[in-house]
Design an enzyme around this catalytic site. Structure first.
Site, PDB file in Angstrom:
ATOM      1  N   ASP A 174       0.830  -1.203   0.000  1.00  0.00           N
ATOM      2  CA  ASP A 174       0.000   0.000   0.000  1.00  0.00           C
ATOM      3  C   ASP A 174       0.871   1.264   0.000  1.00  0.00           C
ATOM      4  O   ASP A 174       1.862   1.341   0.740  1.00  0.00           O
ATOM      5  CB  ASP A 174      -0.874  -0.011   1.271  1.00  0.00           C
ATOM      6  N   GLU A 201      14.277 -15.385   0.794  1.00  0.00           N
ATOM      7  CA  GLU A 201      14.553 -16.465   1.756  1.00  0.00           C
ATOM      8  C   GLU A 201      13.630 -17.654   1.499  1.00  0.00           C
ATOM      9  O   GLU A 201      13.838 -18.739   2.020  1.00  0.00           O
ATOM     10  CB  GLU A 201      14.293 -15.985   3.201  1.00  0.00           C
TER      11      GLU A 201
END
Ligand code: NOJ
Length: 549
Positions: A206, A258
Site C-alpha cells: 500500500d 529467503e
C-alpha cells in the site's frame, strides 16, 4: 489443480482482488469474513483466477476500510481468526489459487500499541521516534508544523496536546510511521516473514512510494510549494517517491528471497511512469501497478499509447505488466465507460455523477457494459498479469445512491460536499438472487446497503447463461490459460484509427472496435467475442479474440 512450483507464476497471472468485508459473509453480521472467502473458493476456481489479493483483514477500527491497521500480525475478530486464515489459504492453495495479502507500511492505525506508547511517552522519546512527530509552530506549538493537506482532505497534522503534532498523510486515525527508525524497519520484516511463513505467496504494498520522507527543511515547505508527485522525476519530493525507498525494498527483497519459491510483491505507487521501474525491479518489489488503463478513456489511441509505453518500461526492468481497470478506490469501469465523453472516465472521475446521487449526467449503462466487456477482452489478451476487482466479472456498476448516514469512506467525512468517496464500488457482492442480502450472507444484513436491482447481477442469475458477463470472464480466463505464451505482442495495422489489433505468439490475437460504427473484421476464427458478432463484421465497441487463418 494443486499449485505448481513455479517461481514465475506471477508474470502472467490473473489476480482477483477480494475486498473481504464486501465479498461473502459467513455468519450473518453483515460484514464479509475469511470463512466467507473460503466458502467461495469454488467460484474463484470456476472463474479460473491464478491468485487472490486480499485487501486488509487485520484488526482495525475501520477508519479507512481496514487500511488503518491495529495489529499487522492478526485477523480482525469480526473477520475471523488466524486459524480461519490458515483454512482459507489451504482451501485456495488446494484449488490452485495463490494468496497475496495487503501490507500497509506507510501508516498504522492510531490504535496500534506503538502509537499508544508514543502518545504516553514524552517528546523526544524513542517511542515517539517510531512515528513522525514535530513541534508545532508558535510560542506554545498551537499551530501545525506546516499547512499540508491530507489525501482525504483536511490538515495532515494532528496535535497531541503537548505542543507536538503527528503527521498523517491519510486520515488522522492513520499516523505515518518513521521509516528512518530501525525498529520500524525491523518490525515490518517480522510481519513479512509472519505471513510468508503462513503460506502467503505475495504482498500488495500500500502506498509504496510514501514511506521515506525528508522533513529536515525548516520551515517545512508550504502545500502550495509541493509539486504533485507524478511531476517529480528526481526523487526530491519531501514526502513521496524518494530514493531512500530503494534500500528499504532491497531489504524486503532479501526476505522474499529467503523463501522457495521467492515471495512476490506489487507496489501501489502513484508516481511518474518514468519512476515506476524503481519499484518493479527484481532487486526491489518485483512488480508495480500501472493504473494507466484505469485512468484512460475508452479510446484506441490512448490504449495504444499506454500499452506501448508500459511494454517498453517492463522490457527495461525485466518485470511484467500489471493491467487493471477497477479496484476498491475508483468508480467501477462499467459506470465510468457509460459517462458522457466530456465527463472523463478516468479512475478518479465520476465525481459529479456521484455527488448527484447517480442522476446527472445520465450514465448510458448499456454502453458502459458493452465497453467494459470489450475492454476486459483486450486487457486479458495482453502479455503480463491482469488484476481483476471482485464483482467486475458480474458486470457490477458503481452504486451512487448510498444515503449519507450509510457511508463509511473517510473521504466523505473529511471533504463534506466535495467528494462522496469510494463506498459505491465496495457494496457487498450478490451471489443468489432470491436470498436475503442477495446471498452475501445468511441474513439480510449488509454493511453497505445493496441498491434495488442488485440481485439481478447475482452469480446464480449468470451461471451457465450464455452471453452473461460471468460466462464471458470464465471463457476468457480458460482460453487465456490455454493460449498464453511468451510475453510479447505484435500490433497489426488494420487501417482504422478506431480499431486496435495485435497478435500474440501462437497465432492468436485480439481486435477491438472502439468506435460507435461497424467495422470489417480481419479473417480468422473467432474464439471469443465480447458481444454479438457474426464473424465478418465487428459491431461497435466490441472485441474478439481471433485465431489466425
Ligand atoms: C491506498 C488504498 O488502496 C486505499 O484504499 C487507502 O485508503 C490508502 N492507500 C491509504 O492506506
Amino acid at each position: 489443480m494443486p499449485l505448481t512450483h513455479d517461481p514465475d507464476w506471477w508474470r502472467q497471472a490473473v489476480v482477483y482482488q477480494v475486498y473481504p468485508r464486501s465479498f461473502a459473509d459467513s455468519d450473518g453480521d453483515g460484514i464479509g469474513d475469511l470463512a466467507g472467502v473460503t466458502s467461495r473458493v469454488d467460484h474463484l476456481r470456476d472463474l479460473g483466477v491464478d491468485a487472490v489479493w486480499l485487501s486488509p483483514f487485520y484488526p482495525s477500527a475501520l477508519a479507512d476500510g481496514g487500511y488503518d491497521v491495529d495489529d499487522y500480525r492478526d485477523v480482525d475478530p469480526r473477520l475471523g481468526t488466524l486459524a480461519d486464515f490458515d483454512t482459507m489459504v489451504a482451501a485456495l492453495h488446494e484449488a490452485g489459487i495463490r494468496v497475496v495479502v495487503d501490507i500497509v507500511p506507510n501508516h498504522s492505525s492510531n490504535r496500534h500499541e506503538w502509537f499508544a506508547e508514543a502518545l504516553a511517552s514524552p517528546k523526544g522519546s524513542p517511542a515517539r521516534d517510531r512515528y513522525v512527530f514535530r513541534d508545532g509552530l508558535g510560542p506554545d506549538g498551537a499551530e501545525p508544523p506546516s499547512d499540508w493537506v491530507s489525501m482525504f482532505g483536511g490538515p495532515a497534522w494532528e496535535p497531541v496536546g503537548d505542543g507536538q503534532w503527528y503527521l498523517h498523510l491519510f486520515a488522522p486515525e492513520q499516523p505515518d510511521w518513521n521509516w528512518s527508525n530501525p525498529e520500524v524497519r525491523q518490525d515490518f520484516l517480522t510481519t513479512l516473514r509472519f505471513w510468508a511463513d503462513r503460506g502467503v505467496d505475495g504482498f500488495r504494498v500500500d502506498v509504496a512510494h510514501a514511506l521515506a520522507k525528508d522533513l529536515s527543511a525548516d520551515p517545512l515547505p508550504s502545500q502550495a510549494d509541493l509539486v504533485p508527485v507524478d511531476e517529480v522525476l528526481d526523487g526530491s519530493h519531501p514526502l513521496w517517491d524518494r530514493d531512500e525507498l530503494t534500500e528499504i525494498y532491497a531489504r524486503w527483497r532479501a526476505v522474499f528471497d529467503e523463501y522457495d519459491p521467492p515471495r512476490v510483491a506489487v507496489a501501489e505507487a502513484w508516481v511518474h511512469p518514468a519512476r515506476r521501474h524503481r519499484y518493479a525491479g527484481a532487486d526491489s518489489l518485483g512488480q508495480a501497478f500501472n493504473f494507466d488503463l484505469l485512468r484512460a478513456d475508452f479510446a484506441a489511441a490512448d490504449f495504444r499509447r499506454i500499452i506501448d509505453h508500459n511494454l517498453a518500461a517492463t522490457a527495461r526492468t525485466g518485470s511484467s505488466n500489471t493491467w487493471v481497470l477497477s479496484n476498491h478506490d475508483v468508480v467501477r469501469h462499467r459506470t465510468r465507460y457509460g459517462l458522457p465523453d466530456d465527463h472523463g472516465r478516468g479512475g478518479a472521475t465520476g465525481r459529479e455523477w456521484l455527488l448527484s446521487g447517480g442522476t446527472s449526467p445520465r450514465v448510458d449503462d448499456e454502453q458502459g457494459l458493452r465497453r467494459a466487456r470489450a475492454a476486459v477482452l483486450f486487457l486479458l489478451a495482453l502479455p503480463g498479469s491482469a488484476y481483476l476487482y471482485q464483482g467486475e466479472e458480474l458486470g457490477l456498476p458503481e452504486v451512487a445512491s448510498i444515503r449519507d448516514e450509510a457511508r463509511q469512506d473517510p473521504t466523505f467525512y473529511r471533504s463534506p460536499g466535495v467528494d462522496v468517496g469510494r463506498d459505491g464500488c465496495r457494496v457487498p457482492i450478490p451471489w443468489r438472487a432470491a436470498a436475503p442480502s442477495a446471498g452475501f450472507g445468511p441474513s439480510a444484513a449488509s454493511h453497505l446497503p445493496q441498491p434495488d436491482g442488485w440481485a439481478e447481477f447475482a452469480v446464480d442469475r449468470q451461471d451457465g447463461v450464455e452471453g452473461s458477463t460471468l460466462e464471458l470472464y470464465r471463457e476468457a480466463l480458460a482460453l487465456r490459460h490455454k493460449l498464453q505464451g511468451a510475453e510479447t505482442l505484435e500490433w497489426t495495422d488494420v487501417g482504422d484509427p478506431d480499431v486496435l489489433a495485435f497478435e500474440r505468439p501462437g497465432g492468436w490475437g485480439v481486435v477491438v472496435n472502439f468506435s460507435g460504427r461497424e467495422v470489417s473484421l480481419p479473417g480468422g476464427e473467432v474464439l471469443l467475442a465480447s458481444g454479438p458478432c457474426d464473424g465478418a463484421v465487428l459491431p461497435p465497441e466490441t472485441a474478439v479474440w481471433l485465431r489466425r487463418p
